[in-house]
Design an enzyme around this catalytic site. Sequence first.
Site, PDB file in Angstrom:
ATOM      1  N   CYS A 112       7.080  16.754  38.589  1.00  0.00           N
ATOM      2  CA  CYS A 112       6.864  15.040  38.280  1.00  0.00           C
ATOM      3  C   CYS A 112       8.137  14.476  38.120  1.00  0.00           C
ATOM      4  CB  CYS A 112       6.143  15.394  36.719  1.00  0.00           C
ATOM      5  SG  CYS A 112       4.630  16.141  36.698  1.00  0.00           S
ATOM      6  N   HIS A 253       7.237   8.755  32.960  1.00  0.00           N
ATOM      7  CA  HIS A 253       6.490   9.327  33.990  1.00  0.00           C
ATOM      8  C   HIS A 253       5.140   9.344  32.931  1.00  0.00           C
ATOM      9  CE1 HIS A 253       4.094  12.464  35.775  1.00  0.00           C
ATOM     10  NE2 HIS A 253       4.389  13.321  35.055  1.00  0.00           N
ATOM     11  N   ASN A 283      -2.221  11.404  35.432  1.00  0.00           N
ATOM     12  CA  ASN A 283      -1.088  11.725  35.858  1.00  0.00           C
ATOM     13  C   ASN A 283      -0.849  12.119  37.401  1.00  0.00           C
ATOM     14  OD1 ASN A 283       1.222  13.390  36.326  1.00  0.00           O
ATOM     15  ND2 ASN A 283       1.014  14.909  34.515  1.00  0.00           N
TER      16      ASN A 283
END
Length: 326
Positions: A112, A253, A283
């Site tokens: 990520c 994020h 996500n």
Amino acid sequence: MNIRITGTGSALPGRILTNAELETLVDTSDEWITTRTGIKERRIAGEGEYTSTFAAEAGRNALAMAGVDPRELDLIILSTVTPDFPFPSTACIVQDMLGAVNATAFDISAACSGFIYGLSVAEKYLRSGSAKKILIIGSEVLSRIVNWKDRNTCVLFGDGAGAVVLEASEGNHQLCSTHTFSNGAHWNLLYQPGSGSRHPATDSRTIDGEMLHITMEGNEVFKHAVRAMEEASLKALEANGLVADDISLLIPHQANRRIIDATAKRLGIEADRQYTNLHRYGNTSSASIPIALDEANRLNVIKPGGKVLLVAFGGGFAYGSALITW
Ligand code: UT7
């Protein structure tokens, strides 16, 4: 020498998967997903759509905004945990799709945080004079490695890509700093067990053991994420002689609304100084920050001269931050 962000771009699948539809797939509810994560819907790649196709579209959009011809690119850095193939790099496939014949292209693996890692590597290329124009892309098709029978994970992820063009020049949108961190002690809290050299996809035990899917200890990851994102953010502030009140926009994020809220609270950055879109996309791993940055840019959410703080955390653990003066 200054480093300028001259273009941003993104690309998302057209197919929307809502929480209501997920209720028909696994034992979950819109209420649980919304209160625990903040996610309402996510985008899912269709047939003929891959990590490279979204990456190329996001890249084209960023290049168009920058007014840069693909042949002018010196470097393409692509971050993904869902490459088109184990090899060659998806960056090379995207180089071919864009016609960026003069670029060196490679992938980065930092889950990520891959986009922040990409920014950091690009910054070094530019500061050393090894490159003048760089395309950085975060692109993911996580829907292809999600276990659609596991309610703990399948509600969280989505597909898409975001990109930026970085150039060594004077002007606005300056990249001021990047910081990267790794803590390999916890690599097995968030990973994909199968398809690599430990549990090859060619071994039937890998498939029978359902090892090809994302595996995560959500609770543990959550705790580490909040601490690490605060640490990375404070490092960015300190390096630039700033305090949290100086930040115009925090673009974290997009993993979980509660992680973002907890991080922002520790930093003292209120909701009106945060950009979030995870309610629409879930996500998207390394694509989440560049997609959000592109949206904020195109919506003119960021005021000229404003300080933008990017911060990410994910598998590895790998985490990091970047500070931009818009
Ligand atoms: O991208 C960067 C890395 N990833 C992250 O940052 C994710 C970090 N972790 C998280 O976001 C959260 O931990 C989750 C959203 C994954 C889970 O939230 P939580 O508050 O930590 O829930 P939990 O794992 O403690 O589970 C609570 C309960 C469990 O039931 P029991 O054992 O208490 O009866 C789960 O089985 O919720 C249950 N549960 C669900 N229930 C309905 C888990 N997933 C679901 C679901 N629908 N989709």
